[in-house]
Structure formats: C-alpha cells, structure tokens
Design a protein around this motif. Structure first.
Motif, short mmCIF file in Angstrom:
data_model
loop_
_atom_site.label_atom_id
_atom_site.label_comp_id
_atom_site.label_asym_id
_atom_site.label_seq_id
_atom_site.Cartn_x
_atom_site.Cartn_y
_atom_site.Cartn_z
N ASN A 69 58.09 8.16 -39.03
CA ASN A 69 58.87 7.13 -38.32
C ASN A 69 59.42 7.66 -36.99
O ASN A 69 60.60 7.53 -36.69
CB ASN A 69 60.02 6.63 -39.20
CG ASN A 69 59.53 5.99 -40.48
OD1 ASN A 69 58.55 5.24 -40.48
ND2 ASN A 69 60.18 6.31 -41.58
N ASN A 70 58.55 8.26 -36.20
CA ASN A 70 58.90 8.65 -34.84
C ASN A 70 58.13 7.75 -33.86
O ASN A 70 57.73 6.65 -34.22
CB ASN A 70 58.59 10.13 -34.61
CG ASN A 70 59.72 11.02 -35.11
OD1 ASN A 70 60.73 11.21 -34.44
ND2 ASN A 70 59.57 11.57 -36.32
N SER A 71 57.96 8.19 -32.64
CA SER A 71 57.36 7.34 -31.60
C SER A 71 56.02 7.87 -31.12
O SER A 71 55.67 7.72 -29.94
CB SER A 71 58.33 7.23 -30.41
OG SER A 71 59.57 6.68 -30.81
N PHE A 72 55.22 8.43 -32.00
CA PHE A 72 53.87 8.86 -31.62
C PHE A 72 52.97 7.63 -31.55
O PHE A 72 52.91 6.84 -32.50
CB PHE A 72 53.32 9.86 -32.64
CG PHE A 72 54.17 11.09 -32.80
CD1 PHE A 72 54.27 12.01 -31.78
CD2 PHE A 72 54.89 11.32 -33.96
CE1 PHE A 72 55.06 13.14 -31.91
CE2 PHE A 72 55.67 12.44 -34.10
CZ PHE A 72 55.77 13.36 -33.07
N SER A 73 52.24 7.49 -30.47
CA SER A 73 51.39 6.30 -30.26
C SER A 73 49.93 6.57 -30.59
O SER A 73 49.18 5.62 -30.85
CB SER A 73 51.51 5.81 -28.82
OG SER A 73 51.15 6.83 -27.92
N ASN A 74 49.48 7.81 -30.57
CA ASN A 74 48.10 8.14 -30.93
C ASN A 74 48.03 9.61 -31.31
O ASN A 74 49.01 10.35 -31.21
CB ASN A 74 47.13 7.81 -29.78
CG ASN A 74 47.55 8.44 -28.47
OD1 ASN A 74 47.62 9.67 -28.38
ND2 ASN A 74 47.86 7.63 -27.47
N TRP A 75 46.84 10.00 -31.72
CA TRP A 75 46.66 11.38 -32.17
C TRP A 75 46.82 12.39 -31.05
O TRP A 75 47.18 13.55 -31.30
CB TRP A 75 45.28 11.54 -32.82
CG TRP A 75 45.20 10.98 -34.20
CD1 TRP A 75 44.69 9.78 -34.58
CD2 TRP A 75 45.68 11.61 -35.39
NE1 TRP A 75 44.81 9.60 -35.93
CE2 TRP A 75 45.42 10.73 -36.47
CE3 TRP A 75 46.31 12.81 -35.67
CZ2 TRP A 75 45.75 11.00 -37.77
CZ3 TRP A 75 46.63 13.10 -36.98
CH2 TRP A 75 46.36 12.20 -38.03
N LEU A 76 46.55 12.01 -29.82
CA LEU A 76 46.65 12.95 -28.70
C LEU A 76 48.08 13.40 -28.47
O LEU A 76 48.32 14.49 -27.92
CB LEU A 76 46.08 12.31 -27.44
CG LEU A 76 44.57 12.01 -27.48
CD1 LEU A 76 44.14 11.34 -26.18
CD2 LEU A 76 43.77 13.28 -27.72
N ASP A 77 49.06 12.56 -28.83
CA ASP A 77 50.46 12.97 -28.67
C ASP A 77 50.84 14.12 -29.58
O ASP A 77 51.85 14.81 -29.34
CB ASP A 77 51.38 11.78 -28.95
CG ASP A 77 51.22 10.67 -27.91
OD1 ASP A 77 50.72 10.99 -26.81
OD2 ASP A 77 51.58 9.52 -28.21
#
Length: 904
Positions: free
Chosen positions: A112-120
């Motif tokens: 439940n954080n703010s990662f938008s894709n795997w690259l982050d």
C-alpha cells in the motif's frame, strides 16, 4: 496469590520503565523487549521524517501508517534489523542500492505505497543486495503485470521464499521468471487481481499458490502440471469458477475452493489430498463417488452448501477422516451407520440443519457432536448408546422442552442445554452421567429451584450456569436455601453468580439472589456488612503491601546510591594517591644522577657501574666538600678561578671546627665500628638532616642515633652511649705528627709521588719528631751543569695543626704564590748528552746517571693520580733571581704547592 501477582506486575512495570529510559527510545515510538529482541513501534504517527534510532539494537521496526516518501537507506546501520514494516506510506521509488547493507533483513513489507510500475522498484538489482531477505510484500501497489518477458521488470532475489502481490492490478501472469529470478520461491500470493488470463509460471520450488478473488473462470490443467511440487492451491471466492478440465496433481495436499458456486466437484485427480474446503457452494448430494479417490482426506469442510441427501456410503472410503463439518445445510435425517466405518472421526458439526429429532448414531471414535441451532424437539432415549466415547454434546438453541430422564453415557463430560425451552428436570435426569463436569442450563424457563439431591450422583460436577431464567425467589423455602448453599459451598460451582436474578415476587424483580434474600439467609449466607468489612480489610492489606513495597524499593535505592557514591569516592581517592605516587617517582627519577645506583639497593656498585658513574669536577679537600650544596661549590670554584694567586690559607681551605672534627672522628672510628657488636639500646632522639642531606643527631638532649643508622657503620653503640661532648673526645689529646716537606727545585708536572717528599737534595727543616728527621740524606751528585739552587724557605706543614694556634701572617713575596719557578738546564737530546759525557770524562758519566734518575721519577709520577687541579698558565720569568749569566734559557715549569694531608 493476588498479592504475589500484584508484586510481579509492579516489578515488571518498573523493569519496563527502567529499560525504556535506558534505551533512549525516540519520542514518537514505543520500545518493548520481547524475550531478547527489541521491538520498536512508530506506526500511525503521521511522521514525515524518519526518527533517529542512534545505536539501538532493534530487531523489529514498524514504521507503517505514516507519510514517508522515500526508502530509509540510513537504517542499514542497524546490523540487527530483521523485520521492517513500511506499509501504508507514500514511498514512490526504491533506488538500485537502497538495500545495500541490510544484511540481516528477512521481512520487508512495502504494501500500500505509491509504486506505479515495476521500474520504480528496480526489481532486477535492488533486492539482490538484501542477502537474507525471505519475505517481501508488495500488495496494494499498481504493478499491472507479473511476467518474465522483460529483463528490467523481472524480480530477482536468490533468497526470497515468500512473495505477496495481492491487489496489485495484475492482469497478466506468465513466463519463466520464477525459475530464473526467484529460484527459492516457496509461496506466491496473487489474490485480489483481475486476472484475465493465467498462463504457465513454471517453478520447481513453489509449494503454495493463492489465487483467491481473481475472477477466474477456470484453472488450466497446464498450470498445475508446471508446478510439480505444488501442495496448497487456493481458488476461493471466484464466483464463476468451473472445474471443467480434469486437474491432476500427485503432490496437492490442500484445496480451498470455498464460495465458488460449484454445483459439483471432481477431486479424483488429487489422490494425496488431505484437506478440502468446499464451503459456500451449491453442492446438494454426497454419494459414494464424491470422495472415491481421496482416501487420504483428514478434514472436510462442506458447510454452507445445500446438501439434503447424504448416501450411507458417502464417507465409507475416508479411513483417515478426523473432522467433518456439515453445518448450515438442509440435512433432515442421518443414517445411524453413516460414520461406522470412520474409525478416527473425532468431531462432527451438524449445527443449523433442519433435523427435528436426535436419533441414534453409531461411532466408536466420535467425541464431540454439535446439534446447536437445529430444530430438534425430541430426543430418543437411546440416542447416546451407540456413542461409546462421547465427551461433549451440544444441544443449545434447540426446541427441546424436556430432556429424557433415562439417557445414559459413561463418558459424557460436558452437556450444553442452554437457550432451550426446558422448564424443569427430574431426579434421574442427570443421574446417568457419572462423569458430568460442566452443565449449562442458562437461558431456559426454570422457575423453581432444583433440589440438590438431583445431583448426588454427579461427583465431578464443578461448573453450573443458571442465569437468564425466571426464578421465583422464596427466601423462606428450604429447597431454595439448600440449592443456593449447594451452588455456593466451596468449591463454588455457580459460574454466573452475578447474573443469577429473581423475576418474582415483584419487590425482588431484577435483584440477585443474595441482595433479595441476604437479610433472611444470615445463618446460611453472608451479609452485605460482612462483605463490606472483608472488602475494607482486603483493600487495607493491599494498600499496606503497596506501601511496604514502595518503602522497600526506596530504601534499597538509597542504599545502592550510597554504596555507589562510596565506591566512586574510594576510586577517586585511590586514583589521586596513585597519581601522587607516580609524580613523586618521576621527581625522584628526574632529580637523580643519571648513572647512580638505585636508592633501594644496599649493595655497592660493580666495577662497570663505578666506571660509568660521574666523576668529580675537582679534587676533594675534605668531607665538607662532598656535603656542600651545588651553589656553594660553584661559588668557591668561581672564586678560585677569578683569584688563582690567592693565599692558600683563605676561606677555600678553612674548615669549620665542628665539621672538621666530625669528619676526623668518622674517619678514625670507621674500622672499629665495622667490627663492633651493636647491642640494643633505647632510642630517645631523632635524626635531623642538613641541607646537604647528611644525617646527624639532634643536639637537644639526645644521646643515641636513629635505629636505621646502625647498619650504616657510623659509630658503635658503645661509644655513642658514652659520648658526652666533643671536648671529652679522646682525639682532643692526640697531636698528629707533622712532617715538613722540604722545598724542591726540580720537579715535573706529575710530582705527586712519595720520592719528592724524601729527596735528599733538600735540607731537612722538619720538626725533630718527624719520621723524615731520622732518615739520612743521600749524598747528591752534582752535575757540571747544575743550576744554583733557589733560596729555600720553610713551607707550610703538610699536616695542619687543627689544635694549635692561629698561624702568623706572612709577608707576601714571589715565593708565597701558589706556583714556584724551577729552572734547569736544557738538554736537547741523548746524543748531545753522550757527546758531552765523552768530552767531559767522569763528569759526563755522572750527568748520565742523573738524567736516568730523573726519567725514573717522571715514569713513577705518571702512574699516580694527580692530587690537585693544575692551571696551564705560564708563570712570570725569574731571570733576576738566578745567579747564572748564561745565555741559554731554561724551561719554566708551573708546579702546584703540595697538598696538606692528615696522617692517622
């Protein structure tokens, strides 16, 4: 017991407070020791900046529920960190080297954080640095896919065993990244993702796969085949799921297909299945083919289905069945031999079914049966005869109005008849249960008390619940009083005493039995005043105990503080003493002579040490020279250098009478003292020290020296004891013999030998008592070139007369100086001497003999140590004093006056 627990609680609180204060826990966090691991909780504090944990040995750190926006790389300094929870924050990025240094980290929660894709996440690099990472949670982040088709999006970790990707918006799963990137993965959670397709994800180590609530329509058979070690499969809450494809897995042990709206299930492809959860489906019938190939089943959950018909052979092949849940179904009746073949069946749950009658069941293993919530209105009297080991029977929330009187069970221990419609019991209702221990009768319609005689055969009954019944409180009824005494007699059997209330008469409505009848049951009960008194006594005891504990702790603290203060003061004094001792030692070492022997040594120095010892600056003239301070010695030396022609009788050589006498007395008695026997004597005086550090006895009424002076060979004890004054010394009557040394004319620089004192050339002007007076002078052989002698005058005696009168003043002349001029002929070489002798005849031979005698004198004088300091200054010419008129000049030799010596 209560007091002990109170003390333990206080001690634990004090210990926790001490540890918390000693740990220096951050302001917004809570620190707690769990066994030997430190847990720090900083969750849900709204923090935006990471707290400083200094050097705390943290094992578990919870930073969830805050507003952090970056990964805390500074936590890598905590070497003991094992568990880190960063869930429910605003972290958007994880650097490639963010986990560098987290060598002990095993659990990392980033849900439940703010990662938008795997690259982050930099998945291919970042998690490799955590070499001990086992559990990683990325649930609740928008990761979209989970495939291995792109290298930069492939999660790589050699040690990861548990990966959670629930609710990550993943729509595509597939690829071989579990084999390449996660070779140790054991559990994969993909629940809560809208998976449209589910491709193969081969893995040789995956054992648990969770796909619940994923909107799956089917489970591909190829998916199960690509996981050869799969043991647990969870496909629950997929409402449109159908098992159309035959699923085959030899290793599957647990299957959860709950709430999938399945109207039929085929489990024949899972021969090793041990646990099957099929609740919440639309199953209606159970026959002999349902579990035909699942003989290893141990737990079967069929609750919340629509089962109405159960064939007698439905469970006949389940030889290992231990728990069966058939609750919340539509079962109306059961065959009595339905569970006869299940020899290990222990628990059976039939609650919330529509059975109206509890009939006989046969089982040699059932220990617990639950009929709670059923529509049972009647019970067969032989219903329990086929249950030989039954221990717990639950008939609560049924419609039973009367419990059969002749039911028997030798093993029944707990009978639950709560919330039924029972109005009374008979005297033989519970007599058939000799092992009965728990009896629940609350929530029924009992009005009259139960006679205590009805429980006379229940010897092990120790817990009864009777609340929530409309009791009529007749305080004068003997049966009522006896029943109350039976329930409250120690050990007390009534477990809901505070809820046991009266419904009639009206004046007692809602009151407890004790408050309603306490004033009447004084002989048989306890009054409220007595209870209050006991309450006051108990509280007083507790307060006294608490006060005693506080006082004891304070005394112990004060005593400990005093002991610590004394210990610190003692340590400080000891350090100061050691520092003073070291300083004194350094001072002694600094002021000591470089090569001097140790002051603690009593032995004489060796020859090598004596050679290396410092030499005297000038010859000593008496013992006073050795004892004079450096300043006085330098003053005299300077005075002698500035006035070399001064008189020998001046202050340089004048000695104090007392010091002269002391030196004379010590030197004369030294041999006698070494051989004298020292006897014990009384010590009445003390020792004084002069500026030159010489010892002497105090003159104030003392006759004996200090005890430590006996070993220094000063004076014998006998002579010291008889000593009365210097004027009575035996040496005052002694007159030293004085030998006057005749003047000399010819001498070299090293004329300190004895020969020059006995030279027969000189006239004997000594006193008649001198030892030199008896010696016959040798007839001198005067060479042809002899020089006329210098006018001779008597010199000062070699031994000073310390007891004679003061010498008369002498007239200053050229001969009174410290140096005398001696003139002798110059002979250039032996060859010339030989020539002279050959030409002169007998006179030349006499000259040669004279020259050989002079050389012998010079050779002897060189082997002796010079007794005085010589100054290499040239004397004035003495040509006017010589009678020779020859043009040959004789060499000038400076000779120091002979030193006077005291002969003993």
């Amino acid at each position: 017991m209560f007091k002990l627990s109170y003390y333990l609680t206080i001690t634990l609180l004090l210990y926790s407070a001490t540890l918390t204060s000693a740990l220096n826990c951050p302001q917004n966090c809570k620190c707690l020791w769990v066994l030997d691991s430190l847990s720090v909780d900083c969750s849900r504090k709204g923090l935006t900046v990471y707290p400083s944990f200094s050097d705390l040995p943290i094992d578990h750190l919870d930073l969830s529920g805050n507003n952090f926006d970056h990964f805390p790389t500074q936590l890598a300094d905590i070497e003991s960190l094992v568990y880190l929870d960063l869930s429910n924050n605003n972290i958007t990025h994880v650097e490639a080297n963010a986990l560098l240094g987290f060598t002990a980290l095993r659990v990392l929660l980033l849900a439940n954080n703010s990662f938008s894709n795997w690259l982050d996440l930099n998945p291919s690099v970042a998690f490799r640095n955590a070499i001990s990472l086992k559990h990683l949670s990325l649930s609740g982040n928008n990761l979209q896919i989970f495939t291995g088709y792109k290298t930069e999006k492939t999660l790589v970790s050699e040690t990861l065993t548990d990966l959670e990707l629930a609710n990550c918006g993943i729509t595509t799963v597939g690829g071989d990244h579990l084999i390449n990137g996660l070779p140790s993965l054991d559990r994969l959670v993909l629940s809560g993702n809208a998976l449209i397709t589910l491709n193969n994800i081969p893995s040789a180590t995956l054992r648990v796969l969770e796909l619940s609530n994923c909107s799956l329509l089917r489970v591909p058979a190829a998916l199960i085949e690509s996981l050869p070690n799969l043991e647990t499969l969870n496909v629950s809450w997929n409402f449109a799921l159908e098992f159309k494809d035959p699923l085959i897995s030899e290793t599957l042990l647990e299957l959860d297909a709950s709430f999938c709206n399945l109207d039929g299930v085929n489990l024949s492809g899972f021969p090793s299945l041990a646990r099957a959860r099929l609740r919440g489906n639309m199953l209606r019938t159970l026959d002999e083919y349902t579990f035909a190939n699942n003989s290893q089943l141990q737990t079967v959950d069929l609750a919340r289905n629509s089962i109405r018909n159960i064939q007698p052979d439905a469970f006949i092949k389940l030889k290992h069945l231990t728990t069966l849940d058939l609750s919340y179904n539509e079962i109306a009746r059961l065959d009595k031999n339905l569970f006869r073949a299940n020899d290990v069946l222990v628990s059976l749950n039939l609650s919330r079914n529509v059975m109206e009658k509890f009939t006989k069941l046969v089982s040699n293993s059932l220990r617990e049966i639950n009929f709670s919530g059923c529509e049972v209105i009647a019970i067969d009297s032989n219903a329990l005869t086929g249950l030989s080991v039954l221990q717990r029977l639950d008939l609560s929330k049924t419609l039973i109005k009367e419990f059969p009187a002749n039911m028997r069970s030798e093993t029944l221990q707990k009978l639950d008849l709560s919330n039924c419609k029972l109005t009374g019991v008979r005297n033989s209702t519970f007599s058939g249960f000799p092992e009965l221990a728990w009896l629940l009768l609350n929530g029924n319609r009992f009005t009259n008390p139960i006679p205590a005689s009805y429980f006379r055969l229940n010897h092990y009954l120790d817990a009864i619940w009777l609340s929530d019944n409309p009791w009529i409180c007749d305080c004068h009824d003997i049966t009522f009083i006896d029943f109350y005494d039976y329930l409250t007699a120690p050990p007390q059997k009534l477990k809901d005493r505070s809820n046991l209330r009266c419904a009639s008469p009206a004046q007692f409505y809602g009151k407890t039995w004790e408050s309603a009848c306490g004033s009447i049951w004084i002989p048989n009960g306890h009054t409220s005043k007595a209870e209050k008194a006991w309450t006051v006594i108990m509280f007083s005891l507790l307060a006294a105990g608490a006060g005693f504990l506080v006082v004891s702790l304070l005394k112990k603290y004060i005593k400990h503080r005093k002991r610590r203060r004394d210990r610190d003061e003692y340590r400080q004094n000891r350090d100061e003493m050691m520092e003073i001792r070291e300083q004194n030692q350094r001072m002694l070492e600094d002021t000591g002579t470089p090569n001097a022997p140790s002051p603690y040594e009593t032995n004489l120095p060796s020859y090598e040490d004596a050679i290396r010892m410092p030499k005297l600056e000038r010859p000593i003239k008496s013992m006073v020279d050795l004892t004079e301070s450096g300043h006085m010695r330098r003053t005299k030396l300077r005075r002698s250098q500035t006035n070399p022609d001064g008189d020998m009788e001046d202050g340089d050589l004048m000695l104090d009478d007392r010091q002269r006498f002391r030196s004379e007395e010590m030197l004369s008695n030294r041999v006698k003292e070494r051989t004298a026997n020292i006897m014990p004597f009384a010590r009445t005086g003390y020792v004084e020290y002069s500026n030159s550090r010489s010892r002497r006895l105090s003159a104030e009424g003392t006759r004996f020296p200090a005890a430590h002076l006996k070993s220094q060979n000063l004076q014998s004890a006998e002579k010291i004891a008889n000593f009365q004054g210097y004027e009575h010394s035996p040496y005052t009557k002694r007159r030293p013999k004085v030998a006057e040394i005749p003047p000399f004319k010819r001498a070299t620089m090293r004329t300190d030998s004895v020969e020059f004192l006995t030279d027969p050339e000189y006239e004997d002007h000594s006193k008649p008592g001198s030892p030199f007076a008896r010696r016959k002078p040798k007839s001198p052989t005067t060479p042809s070139c002899a020089v006329s002698p210098v006018t001779s005058r008597p010199l000062a005696p070699a031994v000073e007369d310390y007891f004679g009168g003061t010498p008369k003043a002498r007239v200053s002349s050229s001969d009174d100086s410290d140096f005398q001029l001696v003139v002798e002929p110059e002979i250039s070489s032996i060859a010339e001497l030989h020539n002279t002798s050959s030409s002169g005849g007998g006179a030349g031979e006499a000259s040669a003999n004279l020259e050989r005698g002079r050389r012998k004198k010079r050779l002897n004088s060189t082997s002796r140590r010079a007794s005085g300091s010589f100054t290499a200054a040239a004397a004035a010419a003495a040509a006017d004093e010589t009678s020779s008129s020859s043009s040959d000049r004789e060499p000038i030799v400076v000779v120091h006056k002979p030193m006077r010596e005291t002969l003993f």
